[in-house]
Write an enzyme that holds these catalytic residues in place. Structure first.
Site, short mmCIF file in Angstrom:
data_model
loop_
_atom_site.label_atom_id
_atom_site.label_comp_id
_atom_site.label_asym_id
_atom_site.label_seq_id
_atom_site.Cartn_x
_atom_site.Cartn_y
_atom_site.Cartn_z
N HIS A 254 0.87 -1.19 0.00
CA HIS A 254 0.00 0.00 0.00
C HIS A 254 0.91 1.24 0.00
O HIS A 254 1.05 1.93 1.00
CB HIS A 254 -0.88 -0.05 1.26
CG HIS A 254 -1.93 1.01 1.33
ND1 HIS A 254 -2.31 1.59 2.50
CD2 HIS A 254 -2.68 1.58 0.36
CE1 HIS A 254 -3.25 2.49 2.26
NE2 HIS A 254 -3.50 2.50 0.97
N CYS A 278 -2.27 11.11 6.34
CA CYS A 278 -0.98 11.39 6.98
C CYS A 278 0.06 11.93 6.00
O CYS A 278 1.25 11.83 6.25
CB CYS A 278 -0.44 10.15 7.66
SG CYS A 278 -1.48 9.59 9.00
N GLY A 279 -0.39 12.42 4.86
CA GLY A 279 0.55 13.08 3.95
C GLY A 279 1.05 12.21 2.81
O GLY A 279 2.03 12.55 2.16
N SER A 282 0.23 14.09 -0.55
CA SER A 282 0.99 15.34 -0.65
C SER A 282 2.48 15.05 -0.81
O SER A 282 3.18 15.79 -1.51
CB SER A 282 0.72 16.26 0.54
OG SER A 282 0.98 15.59 1.73
C1 SPV Z 1 -7.23 4.38 1.55
O1 SPV Z 1 -8.08 4.54 2.44
O2 SPV Z 1 -6.10 3.98 1.78
C2 SPV Z 1 -7.60 4.66 0.16
C3 SPV Z 1 -9.00 4.84 -0.17
O3 SPV Z 1 -6.75 4.70 -0.69
S1 SPV Z 1 -9.84 3.34 -0.21
O4 SPV Z 1 -9.96 2.94 -1.61
O5 SPV Z 1 -11.13 3.59 0.38
O6 SPV Z 1 -9.10 2.35 0.52
MN MN Z 2 -4.94 3.71 -0.09
#
Ligand code: SPV
Ligand code: MN
Length: 629
Positions: A254, A278-279, A282
């Site tokens: 991730h 948490c950035g 960005s």
């Molecule tokens: C996250 O929450 O880490 C996301 C959005 O990237 S989701 O697709 O809802 O997981």
């Molecule tokens: Mn995500």
């Protein structure tokens, strides 16, 4: 074609037109056609549309999303549409997301459910659920074309919004399925919104289920629309991918992937894992080039860690996106030449898409909770914000002016460093390099914690454990995930450097000690370090920057002075806090039986170094007190 296939296609023809049957049968894959037939017989759609990725097909899906009311176009750009998930369906559903395991075997820290029971429950829920509805089938690459990194996925859904999102976020690759036929290994994603209410929201959210079947490489999702629960190739595939990587010895993460420029025309690549809010985005956008903003597949190629972004789009948080702090994204979201799906923002009566961060004032319109007007209160008398804190945008990554030229490279980019960061007011320094791979995996990645923000339920400020920022998406024990990283590192000739970052340090009055743009300096320092261009100061917890190097980077990158007093404050090693953290982390892993021995040895060694430092220097060690190395 043999008699069996003929029979399948005849059965399928009760639901699908000749044209759709023809498109499905071109993929010469018995198991796939069998599955589609079984799914159609269980869910009973009134028709089936097969998305082959042509311009006409993509347009058809977009048009259907609008005709069915799943998306509403803005007045200013027909390619800017707004989708609403509904009040009870605005985020990922942790509780009802389960990994199906044989006999219901538990996995440390992961929600599981007995596989047979789960599948039985699902078939009840799914029975006839698509009556009167159109079923969409799409074929996607999870990675660049012709790449050994790439996984494949088939999405079946009754939501044109879900398929529209996937058409933006992933490479449609029906052609690869046709070409590879039986030999292709692929993931399957089955989704239905279930019955919708008068607003177009999933009505039966109490029967919302998101189940992951590792055995069959299938995910199921029902009675929900929020993309994190429904878009198969996003967070559902992540769990399948983590599992496959675990079995085969590579990493599914991730993480973003970015390029950072160094001296001359050198570009070094970094991946980064941060919990939500948490950035992460960005940091990705303050780097020099962007390969990906959310997911990474990392493999060992001739002893080198290389990464690809399996996606080609962004599903980003829109709350707070404004022209000053996020000029790139703001431009994309307000341009006449882009395609964007906005979810859970405010669509004003006069057809403007409005979110918190827009320069105009919010006006009467519709939002995630129905009709909205300035001053609207909920039943408890609390103001309803015009757009939801988890409102999102879905758009192509290729609109970014800094998209990396190697984004489609089938061999990926070399990973020079991995960055881990969370919301931490009082422990980690702004940037620090681990002593080595194992030390980094243990003390940075596996020890990641983040303070809850007020936007999330529960006590704000409380630290949540979130190893590798992936806990919500793990399909294996965190202990096994750590072990996988140890083994992966062992086989590399050059391991990526590991960094911990912290943008959220506060002083004793609660004020942030660093500015948003300072991230750029930390990135540039990591780039120099990863190439052995600068020296560093050894602390009990890792290597920190030397003052002179940072002062120069602050001047060059941001045109500002970096006071030595600030350096001393920021880079003080907070020994007491580190010891408390090490204790918390130890307690957690103590209960995870799969945690490898090396993890505990390394954590104990870390504690020993901290205790020694405590005896020698006390609880706070400013850099000037440490010996230079
Ligand atoms: C996250 O929450 O880490 C996301 C959005 O990237 S989701 O697709 O809802 O997981
Ligand atoms: Mn995500």
């Amino acid at each position: 074609m043999d008699a069996y296939m003929d029979e399948m296609l005849t059965r399928l023809s009760r639901y699908a037109s000749r044209e759709s049957i023809e498109r499905i049968s071109r993929i010469n894959n018995r198991k796939l056609i069998e599955w589609i037939t079984e799914v159609a017989e269980l869910l009973e759609p009134s028709s089936i549309f097969v998305n082959t990725g042509t311009k006409e097909d993509l347009e058809y899906i977009r048009r259907r999303a609008i005709e069915k009311g799943e998306e509403i176009p803005s007045k200013y750009n027909p390619l800017h549409t707004v989708h609403f998930d509904g009040v009870f369906d605005l985020a990922r559903d942790r509780e009802n997301t389960r990994i199906l395991t044989v006999g219901g075997t538990s996995i440390s820290m992961i929600n599981t459910r007995d596989r047979e029971e789960g599948l039985r429950e699902l078939s009840e829920i799914y029975r006839g659920i698509m009556k009167g509805k159109e079923m969409y089938i799409g074929f996607y690459c999870f990675g660049p074309k012709d790449s050994s990194f790439t996984l494949y996925g088939v999405q079946v859904t009754d939501s044109a919004y879900v398929m529209h999102s996937e058409n933006i976020l992933y490479r449609v690759c029906y052609d690869v399925f046709v070409e590879k036929g039986e030999s292709l290994r692929y993931m399957r994603f089955l989704h239905s919104t279930g019955e919708l209410n008068e607003y177009g929201w999933s009505r039966n959210v109490s029967k919302r289920r998101i189940y992951v079947d590792l055995l069959e490489n299938i995910t199921y999702s029902v009675n929900t629309q929020y993309a994190g629960n429904t878009v198969g190739l996003k967070k559902l595939s992540l769990r399948l991918c983590v599992y496959q990587g675990y079995r085969e010895g590579w990493l599914c993460e991730h993480m973003f992937i970015v390029g950072v420029k160094g001296p001359g025309d050198r570009v070094s690549y970094f991946t980064g894992a941060f919990p939500a809010g948490c950035g992460k985005t960005s940091t990705a956008l303050i780097a020099d080039t962007v390969v990906g903003d959310d997911l990474a597949i990392i493999r060992n190629v001739n002893g080198e860690a290389r990464g690809v972004n399996p996606e080609v789009g962004m599903f980003g948080i829109i709350d707070g996106v404004n022209p000053v702090d996020d000029p790139e994204i703001y431009r994309i979201l307000t341009s006449r030449d882009t395609e964007v799906i906005f979810a859970n923002v405010l669509l004003t009566e006069d057809g403007e898409v409005w979110w918190n961060g827009k320069t105009s004032e919010p006006r009467k319109g519709i939002n995630y909770a129905g009709e909205w007007w300035p001053g609207k209160l909920d039943e408890k008398g609390k103001p309803i914000p015009p757009s939801h804190p988890n409102a999102r945008f879905t758009t192509s990554i290729f609109y970014l002016s800094k998209v990396d030229p190697r984004i489609n490279d089938p061999m990926g980019v070399p990973v020079h460093g991995m960055i881990f960061g969370g919301r931490d007011s009082d422990t980690w320094v702004p940037v620090e390099e681990a002593f080595n791979w194992v030390h980094g995996i243990v003390t940075k990645a596996a020890s990641l914690e983040s303070e809850r923000t007020t936007a999330v339920l529960g006590k704000a400020g409380e630290r949540e454990f979130n190893p590798f920022a992936i806990l919500d998406f793990l399909s294996i024990s965190p202990g096994d995930f750590i072990n996988l990283h140890f083994k992966f590192g062992e086989e590399l000739t050059r391991e990526p450097r590991i960094y911990g970052v912290n943008y959220f340090l506060r002083d004793d009055k609660g004020r942030y000690l660093t500015e948003k743009v300072d991230k750029r300096v930390w990135l540039k320092w990591m780039e120099l370090r990863a190439n052995n261009d600068v020296d560093a100061l050894e602390t009990p917890t890792g290597f920190i920057p030397l003052y002179d190097d940072l002062a120069e980077l602050f001047r060059r990158e941001l045109g500002k002075e970096f006071p030595v007093e600030l350096y001393e404050k920021l880079f003080t090693i907070r020994v007491g806090k580190h010891l408390e953290k090490a204790e918390r982390i130890y307690r957690i892993y103590e209960k995870i039986p799969e945690t490898p021995r090396v993890f505990f040895d390394t954590l104990l060694e870390h504690k020993r170094r901290l205790k020694q430092a405590l005896d020698k220097y006390g609880s706070l060690i400013p850099p000037s007190k440490l010996d230079r190395r």
